[in-house]
Design a protein around this motif. Structure first.
Motif, short mmCIF file in Angstrom:
data_model
loop_
_atom_site.label_atom_id
_atom_site.label_comp_id
_atom_site.label_asym_id
_atom_site.label_seq_id
_atom_site.Cartn_x
_atom_site.Cartn_y
_atom_site.Cartn_z
N UNK A 164 0.84 -1.17 -0.08
CA UNK A 164 0.07 -0.02 -0.11
C UNK A 164 0.80 1.17 -0.10
N UNK A 165 0.35 2.27 -0.30
CA UNK A 165 1.03 3.52 -0.35
C UNK A 165 0.49 4.40 1.01
N UNK A 166 1.89 5.08 1.30
CA UNK A 166 1.93 5.91 2.56
C UNK A 166 0.47 6.67 2.79
N UNK A 167 -0.15 6.54 3.75
CA UNK A 167 -1.31 7.36 4.03
C UNK A 167 -2.80 6.68 3.76
N UNK A 168 -2.68 5.43 3.18
CA UNK A 168 -3.84 4.74 2.94
C UNK A 168 -4.16 3.82 4.09
N UNK A 169 -5.49 3.27 4.26
CA UNK A 169 -5.97 2.60 5.13
C UNK A 169 -5.81 1.21 4.57
N UNK A 170 -5.34 0.30 5.59
CA UNK A 170 -5.38 -1.11 5.27
C UNK A 170 -6.33 -2.03 6.28
N UNK A 171 -6.76 -3.19 5.99
CA UNK A 171 -7.49 -3.87 6.93
C UNK A 171 -7.07 -5.45 6.78
N UNK A 172 -6.75 -6.20 7.66
CA UNK A 172 -6.54 -7.48 7.66
C UNK A 172 -7.48 -8.45 8.50
N UNK A 173 -7.75 -9.66 7.93
CA UNK A 173 -8.33 -10.37 8.66
C UNK A 173 -7.86 -11.79 9.16
N UNK A 174 -8.25 -12.23 10.24
CA UNK A 174 -8.02 -13.30 11.03
C UNK A 174 -9.09 -14.31 11.49
N UNK A 175 -9.01 -15.60 10.89
CA UNK A 175 -10.00 -16.54 11.22
C UNK A 175 -9.44 -17.50 11.96
N UNK A 176 -9.77 -17.53 13.42
CA UNK A 176 -9.05 -18.47 14.37
C UNK A 176 -9.52 -19.81 14.13
N UNK A 177 -8.75 -20.61 15.01
CA UNK A 177 -9.22 -22.08 15.05
C UNK A 177 -10.76 -21.98 15.59
N UNK A 178 -11.75 -22.91 14.90
CA UNK A 178 -12.92 -22.89 15.52
C UNK A 178 -13.15 -23.03 17.02
N UNK A 179 -14.00 -22.49 17.97
CA UNK A 179 -14.08 -22.88 19.15
C UNK A 179 -13.03 -22.28 20.07
N UNK A 180 -12.01 -21.78 19.31
CA UNK A 180 -11.03 -20.87 20.16
C UNK A 180 -11.30 -19.74 20.70
N UNK A 181 -11.69 -19.09 22.07
CA UNK A 181 -12.20 -18.05 22.26
C UNK A 181 -11.21 -16.91 22.50
N UNK A 182 -9.86 -17.22 22.38
CA UNK A 182 -8.69 -16.28 22.56
C UNK A 182 -8.18 -16.01 21.32
N UNK A 183 -8.02 -14.50 21.01
CA UNK A 183 -7.35 -14.52 19.84
C UNK A 183 -6.33 -13.28 20.03
N UNK A 184 -5.23 -13.22 19.50
CA UNK A 184 -4.18 -12.42 19.57
C UNK A 184 -3.48 -11.66 18.43
N UNK A 185 -3.34 -10.63 18.21
CA UNK A 185 -2.35 -10.04 17.31
C UNK A 185 -0.91 -9.62 17.54
N UNK A 186 -0.07 -9.94 16.74
CA UNK A 186 1.36 -9.62 17.00
C UNK A 186 1.89 -8.98 15.80
N UNK A 187 3.02 -8.26 16.04
CA UNK A 187 3.67 -7.73 14.55
C UNK A 187 5.13 -8.26 14.81
N UNK A 188 5.66 -8.38 13.71
CA UNK A 188 7.16 -8.73 13.60
C UNK A 188 7.68 -8.06 12.44
N UNK A 189 8.78 -7.44 13.00
CA UNK A 189 9.79 -6.69 11.75
C UNK A 189 10.86 -7.39 11.50
#
Lengths: 113, 117
Positions: B13-38
């Motif tokens: 994407x170009x600087x200044x644009x908005x982006x959206x990511x989606x995550x589908x967890x394993x079914x019946x997992x009630x806990x969900x986490x986001x991490x970032x890795x450089x």
């Protein structure tokens, strides 16, 4: 979060055992020791965890020092597929707010054919 | 059994644009986490959901970042007005409920690699 110290890199040969050390001198009594690994271009993968006693599973063994200030992940017979970055993480899941994993730099393991 | 899935796998994407990511967890997992890795670093925690409730947010999650999990199933991570420093791999993980031994494990998806030009 309690900190862990690992060597930046290690190298071993295929079909030989590998011992990956981790120091955690400030570990608290309720911290579990977790190991994850990250293969190239993949998300991290759970390997093993333990509290006080040594643990074995199909992937590896975890040897925990009696004072719990250090631990060693043991891969009994390394394969090329075991080349990855290995992370040693302390975590007390029973504490609210301690659900997250706090990753350090990990140890990059290279396996020579 | 499907693992944690993330879409898209790559986003430029170009600087200044908005982006959206989606995550589908394993079914019946009630806990969900986001991490970032450089590059060359271990993953850094961003935020944690238990069902639909966002229970923890890192200081890394600036005002430009927002995460949702409206029905306690999939989750989205939106970055508004992207900056070059946002370029990273965004990882999602899930874990099952309770204090069973298996709940101690987090199952990671393959990640979404974001490049901001």
């Amino acid at each position: 979060d309690a900190k862990t110290t690992q060597p930046n890199s290690m190298e071993s040969n295929e079909e030989e055992p590998v011992h990956l050390p981790c120091n955690h001198s400030t570990i608290s009594g309720t911290d579990y020791i977790h190991w994850y690994r990250q293969l190239p271009s993949q998300g991290p993968e759970y390997v093993i965890h333990g509290l006080t006693s040594n643990v074995n599973n199909r992937m590896a063994s975890l040897a925990i020092a009696e004072d719990r200030k250090s631990s060693t992940l043991i891969l009994h017979r390394a394969t090329l597929r075991d080349a990855a970055v290995y992370y040693c993480i302390l975590r007390d899941v029973r504490i609210q707010g301690a659900q997250k994993l706090v990753f350090g730099q990990g140890t990059r393991l290279t396996i020579n054919p | 059994d499907t693992g944690v899935s993330q879409n898209p796998r790559h986003k430029i994407t170009k600087r200044g644009q908005n982006v959206t990511f989606r995550c589908d967890p394993i079914s019946e997992h009630n806990r969900l986490y986001w991490y970032r890795q450089t590059l060359g670093q271990g993953p850094e925690f961003l935020t944690y959901f238990q069902n639909e409730a966002q229970l923890e947010k890192s200081r890394l999650l600036s005002d430009r970042f927002s995460a949702e999990r409206p029905k306690g199933s999939f989750s989205t991570l939106e970055i508004q007005r992207t900056e070059q420093g946002d370029s990273a791999m965004y990882l999602c993980a899930s874990s099952p409920p309770g204090l069973l031994r298996s709940s101690y494990e987090q199952y990671f998806g393959p990640g979404t690699r974001l490049t901001v030009t």
